[in-house]
Design an enzyme around this catalytic site. Structure first.
Site, PDB file in Angstrom:
ATOM      1  N   LEU A   9     -23.523 105.712  22.775  1.00 26.79           N
ATOM      2  CA  LEU A   9     -23.900 104.338  22.429  1.00 26.79           C
ATOM      3  C   LEU A   9     -23.168 103.364  23.347  1.00 26.79           C
ATOM      4  O   LEU A   9     -21.938 103.298  23.340  1.00 26.79           O
ATOM      5  CB  LEU A   9     -23.558 104.048  20.958  1.00 26.79           C
ATOM      6  CG  LEU A   9     -24.133 105.047  19.937  1.00 26.79           C
ATOM      7  CD1 LEU A   9     -23.806 104.596  18.521  1.00 26.79           C
ATOM      8  CD2 LEU A   9     -25.633 105.200  20.118  1.00 26.79           C
ATOM      9  N   ALA A  10     -23.943 102.641  24.132  1.00 26.25           N
ATOM     10  CA  ALA A  10     -23.309 101.788  25.147  1.00 26.25           C
ATOM     11  C   ALA A  10     -24.048 100.470  25.323  1.00 26.25           C
ATOM     12  O   ALA A  10     -24.091  99.901  26.406  1.00 26.25           O
ATOM     13  CB  ALA A  10     -23.236 102.538  26.474  1.00 26.25           C
ATOM     14  N   ARG A  16     -15.544  89.327  23.207  1.00 25.17           N
ATOM     15  CA  ARG A  16     -14.133  88.939  23.235  1.00 25.17           C
ATOM     16  C   ARG A  16     -13.422  89.320  24.535  1.00 25.17           C
ATOM     17  O   ARG A  16     -12.308  88.872  24.788  1.00 25.17           O
ATOM     18  CB  ARG A  16     -13.403  89.535  22.034  1.00 25.17           C
ATOM     19  CG  ARG A  16     -13.696  88.754  20.759  1.00 25.17           C
ATOM     20  CD  ARG A  16     -13.222  89.496  19.527  1.00 25.17           C
ATOM     21  NE  ARG A  16     -11.784  89.742  19.583  1.00 25.17           N
ATOM     22  CZ  ARG A  16     -11.167  90.621  18.799  1.00 25.17           C
ATOM     23  NH1 ARG A  16     -11.851  91.330  17.936  1.00 25.17           N
ATOM     24  NH2 ARG A  16      -9.860  90.782  18.892  1.00 25.17           N
ATOM     25  N   GLN A  76     -32.007  99.643  24.141  1.00 28.08           N
ATOM     26  CA  GLN A  76     -31.956  98.918  22.875  1.00 28.08           C
ATOM     27  C   GLN A  76     -32.088  97.428  23.210  1.00 28.08           C
ATOM     28  O   GLN A  76     -31.161  96.814  23.731  1.00 28.08           O
ATOM     29  CB  GLN A  76     -30.632  99.185  22.139  1.00 28.08           C
ATOM     30  CG  GLN A  76     -30.622  98.611  20.732  1.00 28.08           C
ATOM     31  CD  GLN A  76     -29.241  98.643  20.078  1.00 28.08           C
ATOM     32  OE1 GLN A  76     -28.218  98.697  20.754  1.00 28.08           O
ATOM     33  NE2 GLN A  76     -29.215  98.589  18.761  1.00 28.08           N
ATOM     34  N   GLY A 142     -14.418 102.255   9.843  1.00 29.87           N
ATOM     35  CA  GLY A 142     -15.087 102.731   8.626  1.00 29.87           C
ATOM     36  C   GLY A 142     -14.172 103.730   7.929  1.00 29.87           C
ATOM     37  O   GLY A 142     -13.579 104.588   8.576  1.00 29.87           O
ATOM     38  N   TYR A 368      -4.161  99.064  66.550  1.00 31.52           N
ATOM     39  CA  TYR A 368      -5.406  99.153  65.791  1.00 31.52           C
ATOM     40  C   TYR A 368      -6.312 100.182  66.453  1.00 31.52           C
ATOM     41  O   TYR A 368      -6.688 100.033  67.624  1.00 31.52           O
ATOM     42  CB  TYR A 368      -6.139  97.801  65.746  1.00 31.52           C
ATOM     43  CG  TYR A 368      -7.533  97.966  65.188  1.00 31.52           C
ATOM     44  CD1 TYR A 368      -7.716  98.391  63.871  1.00 31.52           C
ATOM     45  CD2 TYR A 368      -8.669  97.750  65.975  1.00 31.52           C
ATOM     46  CE1 TYR A 368      -8.981  98.599  63.356  1.00 31.52           C
ATOM     47  CE2 TYR A 368      -9.945  97.953  65.459  1.00 31.52           C
ATOM     48  CZ  TYR A 368     -10.094  98.378  64.151  1.00 31.52           C
ATOM     49  OH  TYR A 368     -11.345  98.597  63.640  1.00 31.52           O
ATOM     50  N   TYR A 389     -15.774  96.400  68.755  1.00 31.50           N
ATOM     51  CA  TYR A 389     -16.853  95.545  68.272  1.00 31.50           C
ATOM     52  C   TYR A 389     -17.124  94.454  69.297  1.00 31.50           C
ATOM     53  O   TYR A 389     -16.213  93.725  69.698  1.00 31.50           O
ATOM     54  CB  TYR A 389     -16.389  94.931  66.939  1.00 31.50           C
ATOM     55  CG  TYR A 389     -17.401  94.081  66.218  1.00 31.50           C
ATOM     56  CD1 TYR A 389     -18.687  94.538  65.986  1.00 31.50           C
ATOM     57  CD2 TYR A 389     -17.047  92.815  65.744  1.00 31.50           C
ATOM     58  CE1 TYR A 389     -19.598  93.749  65.295  1.00 31.50           C
ATOM     59  CE2 TYR A 389     -17.954  92.028  65.049  1.00 31.50           C
ATOM     60  CZ  TYR A 389     -19.231  92.506  64.828  1.00 31.50           C
ATOM     61  OH  TYR A 389     -20.137  91.737  64.137  1.00 31.50           O
TER      62      TYR A 389
HETATM   63  C1  UD1 Z   1     -18.336 101.852  14.312  1.00 33.72           C
HETATM   64  C2  UD1 Z   1     -18.550 102.556  12.979  1.00 33.72           C
HETATM   65  C3  UD1 Z   1     -17.217 102.658  12.252  1.00 33.72           C
HETATM   66  C4  UD1 Z   1     -16.213 103.400  13.108  1.00 33.72           C
HETATM   67  C5  UD1 Z   1     -16.089 102.727  14.471  1.00 33.72           C
HETATM   68  C6  UD1 Z   1     -15.240 103.549  15.388  1.00 33.72           C
HETATM   69  C7  UD1 Z   1     -20.795 101.876  12.294  1.00 33.72           C
HETATM   70  C8  UD1 Z   1     -21.591 101.040  11.383  1.00 33.72           C
HETATM   71  N1  UD1 Z   1     -19.478 101.785  12.191  1.00 33.72           N
HETATM   72  O1  UD1 Z   1     -17.917 100.539  14.016  1.00 33.72           O
HETATM   73  O2  UD1 Z   1     -17.378 103.369  11.021  1.00 33.72           O
HETATM   74  O3  UD1 Z   1     -14.960 103.450  12.459  1.00 33.72           O
HETATM   75  O4  UD1 Z   1     -17.379 102.574  15.080  1.00 33.72           O
HETATM   76  O5  UD1 Z   1     -15.022 102.853  16.570  1.00 33.72           O
HETATM   77  O6  UD1 Z   1     -21.332 102.619  13.090  1.00 33.72           O
HETATM   78  N2  UD1 Z   1     -23.546  99.762  19.861  1.00 33.72           N
HETATM   79  C9  UD1 Z   1     -24.816  99.744  20.378  1.00 33.72           C
HETATM   80  N3  UD1 Z   1     -25.758  98.961  19.805  1.00 33.72           N
HETATM   81  C10 UD1 Z   1     -25.506  98.201  18.702  1.00 33.72           C
HETATM   82  C11 UD1 Z   1     -24.198  98.214  18.183  1.00 33.72           C
HETATM   83  C12 UD1 Z   1     -23.244  99.006  18.784  1.00 33.72           C
HETATM   84  O7  UD1 Z   1     -25.088 100.435  21.351  1.00 33.72           O
HETATM   85  O8  UD1 Z   1     -26.423  97.541  18.234  1.00 33.72           O
HETATM   86  C13 UD1 Z   1     -22.524 100.598  20.500  1.00 33.72           C
HETATM   87  C14 UD1 Z   1     -21.385  99.803  21.066  1.00 33.72           C
HETATM   88  O9  UD1 Z   1     -21.587  99.536  22.441  1.00 33.72           O
HETATM   89  C15 UD1 Z   1     -20.206 100.738  20.876  1.00 33.72           C
HETATM   90  C16 UD1 Z   1     -20.593 101.622  19.701  1.00 33.72           C
HETATM   91  O10 UD1 Z   1     -21.983 101.453  19.536  1.00 33.72           O
HETATM   92  O11 UD1 Z   1     -20.010 101.561  21.999  1.00 33.72           O
HETATM   93  C17 UD1 Z   1     -19.863 101.216  18.425  1.00 33.72           C
HETATM   94  O12 UD1 Z   1     -20.248  99.906  18.086  1.00 33.72           O
HETATM   95  P1  UD1 Z   1     -19.275  98.861  17.426  1.00 33.72           P
HETATM   96  O13 UD1 Z   1     -20.009  97.617  17.187  1.00 33.72           O
HETATM   97  O14 UD1 Z   1     -18.023  98.780  18.223  1.00 33.72           O
HETATM   98  O15 UD1 Z   1     -18.992  99.583  16.032  1.00 33.72           O
HETATM   99  P2  UD1 Z   1     -17.747  99.367  15.113  1.00 33.72           P
HETATM  100  O16 UD1 Z   1     -17.885  98.091  14.393  1.00 33.72           O
HETATM  101  O17 UD1 Z   1     -16.525  99.591  15.886  1.00 33.72           O
END
Ligand code: UD1
Ligand code: CA
Length: 460
Positions: A9-10, A16, A76, A142, A368, A389
């Site tokens: 997931l990226a 921030r 996404q 979580g 050089y 050059y």
């Molecule tokens: C998430 C978990 C949480 C866990 C934590 C660990 C959920 C709801 N919660 O929370 O339980 O403890 O990770 O770090 O999953 N991302 C997307 N698309 C989105 C949202 C996020 O690609 O719409 C990606 C972000 O780039 C990131 C990853 O998912 O790499 C985690 O997303 P983030 O928003 O940081 O989740 P947390 O609130 O940290």
């Protein structure tokens, strides 16, 4: 592991960080966090790795291309939560039996942790196995709520948790193994009815359990696997942790680091035994450094291959090869494409660019050499320059073995100096010089006597 896949997931933005880059491209030890995660994913050789991209999509794709290893991407379009992000990689789920989900912003997940969890997952015939950890501070993560048997009941996000739930120290790392089909069935059932108004991937856990499948937990030994960064300060902490870890591993392997001050070494650097790294030295990119070298103080070595017994003192070197026994510095720069032969000596204020320098050649001071092919045993006097050059094109200079290039020689490329040939100090050489000959290009000395007297007379 053909029937496994990995989804990273990226797509998140990371506001921030106050950066033009998406969060997953922020560096830890000069390498994007996403790169760390992909290294671990590749380490277990899944059938497919799919990266979910969104914020800064173009930049992330460009990084993935530059990495040169194959992975797929899913898009996404809007940030609607981690569950929504996984939905975009539907094809990956359809083509696999089990899928590993990783967060692109938690760089320290490692292969061992992932493989331990896979064992729990497959041996237990689980619908989902969540990798958990017990960090010093669970805030923001979580919480893991277990049933009486120790299996996973549900994951509750910080924002949605009750006081009792917040007291739980065990947290969700954000890395999971899912049975792909179970996840495919659960995803459409996710809702946005939570404090964040997002589709939580974590809700899939309880849905899978409710469908009658087992939800297990695999607790990581290393509490750092969960660490991510939301701010520059967090990023600095990750760097500090990673830096200490890399240095400790190197020292365990026989590298000597008498003082760690300012020593930053990237994770893809390999260094041989008895090599000493002195303060203020940065080594990054894919570097291979041999044994018994002395690197530093105050050096920057990037993507270089260095042999054994090499000395690099106050050197900046990029994308170059330095053979064993070479001694470089202080205050020298190797620009990309330089190949420095065995036992070469390169002294102070010397710049070498895209050049081959044969063994035992000496370029001791103020020179050089750009786009040059230099044989072995050549001696460059102080102040030699290749004029490579002409303002439009670049040309090469060739110098044969054992040539002697006098001080302050300008070599106007393209030009060739034969083996054993010499150039007189101060010469500007524009024509090829045959082997064994001396080339001199300078006017005879003219002496004007009583010059000083004339000058004084004029002044009056
Ligand atoms: C998430 C978990 C949480 C866990 C934590 C660990 C959920 C709801 N919660 O929370 O339980 O403890 O990770 O770090 O999953 N991302 C997307 N698309 C989105 C949202 C996020 O690609 O719409 C990606 C972000 O780039 C990131 C990853 O998912 O790499 C985690 O997303 P983030 O928003 O940081 O989740 P947390 O609130 O940290
Ligand atoms: Ca996070």
């Amino acid at each position: 592991m053909n029937k496994t896949a990995c989804i990273v997931l990226a797509a998140g933005d990371g506001k921030r960080m106050k950066s033009h880059k998406p969060k997953v491209l922020m560096n830890v030890l000069f390498k994007p966090m996403l790169g760390w995660v992909l290294d671990s994913a590749e380490g277990i050789s899944p059938g497919e790795i799919c990266v979910v991209v969104g914020s800064g999509e173009e930049q992330v794709k460009k990084y993935l291309e530059g990495r040169g290893r194959s992975c797929t991407t899913a898009r996404q379009a809007e940030r609607k939560g981690t569950g929504h992000a996984v939905m975009q990689a539907e094809n990956t789920l359809k083509n696999s039996e089990n899928v590993l989900i990783l967060c692109g912003d938690a760089p320290f997940i490692d292969e061992e942790t992932v493989l331990n969890a896979l064992k729990v997952h497959t041996e237990g015939g689980c619908g989902v196995t969540v990798i958990t950890a017990v960090p010093d501070d669970p805030f923001g993560y979580g919480r893991i709520i277990r049933d009486e048997k120790g299996d996973l009941l549900k994951i509750v996000e910080q924002k949605d948790a009750s006081k009792e739930e917040l007291a739980v120290k065990e947290i969700n790392s954000g890395a999971y193994w899912f049975n792909s089909r179970a996840l495919l069935e659960a995803l459409p059932k996710l809702s946005q009815s939570n404090a964040a108004g997002e589709y939580y991937l974590t809700d899939a856990v309880s849905l899978i359990r409710e469908s009658g499948k087992r939800a297990a937990v695999s607790t990581a030994q290393n509490k750092y696997i969960v660490l991510g960064a939301n701010s520059r300060t967090d990023l600095s902490s990750l760097n500090e942790y990673a830096r200490e870890r890399v240095l400790a591993e190197l020292m365990e392997g026989g590298v000597e680091i008498p003082c760690r001050d300012g020593v930053i070494i990237g994770k893809d650097v390999r260094i041989g035994q008895d090599t000493v790294i002195l303060p203020n030295t940065i080594i990054r990119g894919r570097c291979r450094i041999g044994s018994s070298c002395e690197i530093g103080p105050s050096s920057l070595i990037e993507s270089c291959t260095v042999g054994d017994g090499v000395i690099l003192n106050n050197v900046q070197a990029y994308e170059s090869v330095v053979e064993s026994g070479a001694k470089i510095g202080p205050f020298a720069q190797l620009r990309p494409g330089s190949h420095i032969g065995q036992n070469v000596k390169i002294g102070d204020f010397v710049e070498i660019k895209n050049s081959n320098i044969g063994e035992k050649t000496s370029v001791a001071h103020l020179a050089y050499l750009g786009d040059a092919d230099v044989g072995r045993g050549v001696n460059f006097g102080c102040g030699c320059i290749t004029a490579n050059y002409d303002g439009v094109n670049k040309f090469r200079t060739k110098i044969g073995d054992d040539a002697f290039i006098g001080c302050n020689t300008n070599l106007i490329a393209p030009v060739e100096i034969g083996a054993n040939a010499s150039t007189g100090a101060g010469s500007t050489i524009t024509e090829n010089v045959p082997a064994d000959s001396l080339a001199l290009e300078r006017a005879d000395t003219k002496i004007i006597e009583h010059w000083e007297k004339n000058r004084l007379r004029k002044k009056k």
